[in-house]
Enzyme design. Structure first.
Site, PDB file in Angstrom:
ATOM      1  N   ASN A 151      37.213  15.761  47.708  1.00 36.95           N
ATOM      2  CA  ASN A 151      36.906  16.600  46.546  1.00 36.95           C
ATOM      3  C   ASN A 151      35.640  17.424  46.706  1.00 36.95           C
ATOM      4  OD1 ASN A 151      36.345  13.707  46.450  1.00 36.95           O
ATOM      5  ND2 ASN A 151      35.143  14.149  44.637  1.00 36.95           N
ATOM      6  N   GLN A 179      43.272  15.693  45.103  1.00 36.43           N
ATOM      7  CA  GLN A 179      42.867  17.080  45.379  1.00 36.43           C
ATOM      8  C   GLN A 179      43.902  17.814  46.222  1.00 36.43           C
ATOM      9  OE1 GLN A 179      40.402  18.610  43.958  1.00 36.43           O
ATOM     10  NE2 GLN A 179      39.198  16.917  43.142  1.00 36.43           N
ATOM     11  N   GLY A 200      46.783  14.774  36.621  1.00 36.86           N
ATOM     12  CA  GLY A 200      47.259  16.015  36.013  1.00 36.86           C
ATOM     13  C   GLY A 200      46.217  17.115  35.948  1.00 36.86           C
ATOM     14  N   HIS A 201      44.953  16.720  35.675  1.00 39.57           N
ATOM     15  CA  HIS A 201      43.996  17.767  35.300  1.00 39.57           C
ATOM     16  C   HIS A 201      43.476  18.588  36.474  1.00 39.57           C
ATOM     17  CE1 HIS A 201      39.966  15.721  35.995  1.00 39.57           C
ATOM     18  NE2 HIS A 201      40.744  14.670  36.012  1.00 39.57           N
ATOM     19  N   THR A 236      52.809   2.491  25.267  1.00 40.96           N
ATOM     20  CA  THR A 236      53.742   3.550  24.885  1.00 40.96           C
ATOM     21  C   THR A 236      53.393   4.822  25.656  1.00 40.96           C
ATOM     22  OG1 THR A 236      53.965   2.555  22.724  1.00 40.96           O
ATOM     23  CG2 THR A 236      54.658   4.856  22.905  1.00 40.96           C
ATOM     24  N   CYS A 324      32.391  14.212  38.802  1.00 43.98           N
ATOM     25  CA  CYS A 324      32.410  12.862  38.234  1.00 43.98           C
ATOM     26  C   CYS A 324      31.046  12.209  38.424  1.00 43.98           C
ATOM     27  CB  CYS A 324      33.482  12.014  38.913  1.00 43.98           C
ATOM     28  SG  CYS A 324      34.993  12.893  39.217  1.00 43.98           S
TER      29      CYS A 324
HETATM   30  N1  PLP Z   1      40.259  11.002  43.283  1.00 40.90           N
HETATM   31  C1  PLP Z   1      39.703  12.176  43.566  1.00 40.90           C
HETATM   32  C2  PLP Z   1      39.633  12.620  44.984  1.00 40.90           C
HETATM   33  C3  PLP Z   1      39.167  12.970  42.552  1.00 40.90           C
HETATM   34  O1  PLP Z   1      38.596  14.143  42.852  1.00 40.90           O
HETATM   35  C4  PLP Z   1      39.241  12.508  41.215  1.00 40.90           C
HETATM   36  C5  PLP Z   1      38.639  13.283  40.111  1.00 40.90           C
HETATM   37  O2  PLP Z   1      37.730  14.047  40.274  1.00 40.90           O
HETATM   38  C6  PLP Z   1      39.860  11.267  40.968  1.00 40.90           C
HETATM   39  C7  PLP Z   1      40.354  10.543  42.021  1.00 40.90           C
HETATM   40  C8  PLP Z   1      39.964  10.709  39.581  1.00 40.90           C
HETATM   41  O3  PLP Z   1      40.919  11.386  38.813  1.00 40.90           O
HETATM   42  P1  PLP Z   1      41.005  11.118  37.246  1.00 40.90           P
HETATM   43  O4  PLP Z   1      39.982  11.985  36.614  1.00 40.90           O
HETATM   44  O5  PLP Z   1      42.405  11.489  36.858  1.00 40.90           O
HETATM   45  O6  PLP Z   1      40.749   9.675  37.041  1.00 40.90           O
END
Ligand code: PLP
Length: 379
Positions: A151, A179, A200-201, A236, A324
């Site tokens: 990422n 990613q 999804g996001h 659910t 994150c």
């Molecule tokens: N794995 C990677 C490589 C990511 O970049 C991310 C989010 O930035 C995640 C996992 C976590 O995804 P989520 O936000 O759906 O928990």
């Protein structure tokens, strides 16, 4: 007023209008519970099945190998804990130093209860060494978990090769593909992946929906017990979000990686323009083997946080690493693992998305140039 130029698509993406449109009825009139046996619920279930089919198609998986979760972090943790429960006598896991926090933190927990964790190192370009992986395998190894693409620096890892090695040693292989989706053609059968996570996001669907692929012949122990998802994930179903994700995946299937190619063209154009206009630039990662949209980039003597704030004052949004982790003021674990000179070079991450335009990139590079000139003149 300045319009927003959003260049942080590895952190999250805008939910597309097409996705939002198919979701809305399921947040209002179509509120049936997919587990109900009357038609008001059954129709909803059919839409969930459609979404599941799309995701299975994207991965070359079977429909019943797809489990919907709340996010990729949940998928990652479920996959790891599944391997741990499948092989209670084997207490060794192999991963890398550059994984997402949801993997790293799970490893820390497992270490605290007696597991041995091997973190594969990376070279200065962020590449792992397959020989190191082979050497790390022991009779005690229950899982290899390695991401498909990073990422922060965008590196693409040799998943097919890793899958072959894991299969030959009868070790479960999990791949965090968050990613990679929409940017790399994923084929779980060809890649010999046992478990795989998606979110999804990152593909213009909403936050709060994830997928765990689990190969049919891999025994599964749920993290959240209950009857939904074929007894594999209780709760659910998040109906509207599942349907939205199904639509986002349908758009990827239909566009045949056209958006991906456009992003790559735009990223390459941006990097070239930056290098032509600004001196002392470093671009990180495995340059020829990176995600199409990602650029981890530093300018000598320019602090990334200051740069980020100055760009923000023009409504231009980039990050200083993984979003994150951005509340944590520590240096990025990925760039630290690459042994980057973080004293003289302080990287920002620019990650493009399907809505970015050439005009936006021109504005961004122009602002970047003038901000860097100002910072460097000031000394
Ligand atoms: N794995 C990677 C490589 C990511 O970049 C991310 C989010 O930035 C995640 C996992 C976590 O995804 P989520 O936000 O759906 O928990």
């Amino acid at each position: 007023m300045l319009r927003n130029i959003y260049l942080d698509n590895n952190a999250t993406t805008k939910c597309s209008d097409e996705v939002l449109k198919v979701m809305l009825p399921y947040l209002s009139n179509e509120y049936g519970n997919p587990s109900s046996i009357y038609s008001f619920g059954k129709e909803v279930k059919e839409e969930i099945t459609k979404a599941r089919k799309n995701i299975a198609k994207l991965l070359n998986a079977d429909e019943n190998e797809i489990i919907f979760t709340s996010c990729a972090s949940e998928s990652n943790v479920t996959a790891i804990m599944n391997a741990v429960r499948n092989y209670p006598e084997k207490k060794h896991i192999i991963t890398t130093k550059v994984e997402h926090a949801s993997i790293i933190e799970t490893m820390k927990y497992l270490k605290s209860i007696g597991y041995e964790i091997t973190y594969l190192s990376v070279d200065k370009y962020g590449r792992i060494n397959i020989e190191e992986l082979k050497k790390a395998i022991t009779n005690n190894t229950c899982l290899i978990t390695i991401m498909m693409a990073n990422n922060e620096i965008g590196n693409i890892y040799p998943i097919k090769e890793i899958g072959k090695i894991a299969t030959a040693h009868n070790i479960l292989f999990h791949c965090d593909s968050v990613q990679a989706i929409g940017k790399i053609k994923i084929d779980v059968k060809a890649f010999k992946v046992d478990m795989l996570s998606l979110s999804g996001h990152k593909i213009n669907a909403p936050k709060g929906i994830g997928v765990l692929y689990i190969k049919n012949d891999v025994p599964f122990a749920p993290l959240i017990f209950g009857h939904q998802e074929n007894n594999r994930r209780g709760g659910t179903e998040n109906v509207a979000y599942i349907i939205g994700l199904g639509k986002a995946v349908e758009l990827i299937l239909n566009d045949n990686y056209e958006v991906n190619n456009q992003m790559q063209e735009l990223r390459d154009y941006m990097e070239k323009k930056i290098k032509n206009n600004i001196t002392d630039v470093i671009i990180y990662g495995d340059i020829e083997n990176r995600l199409s949209n990602t650029s981890s980039i530093a300018f000598k003597g320019v602090n990334a946080e200051e740069l980020l704030l100055m760009l923000e004052s023009f409504n231009i949004f980039v990050s200083t690493g993984s979003a994150c982790n951005s509340e944590i003021a520590e240096p990025s674990h990925v760039l630290t693992a690459c042994n980057t000179d973080l004293k003289n070079y302080s990287p920002i991450r620019v990650s493009l998305g399907k809505y970015n335009t050439k005009e936006e990139i021109d504005i961004f590079v122009k602002r970047l140039e003038s901000i860097i000139n100002t910072i460097r003149k000031r000394g």
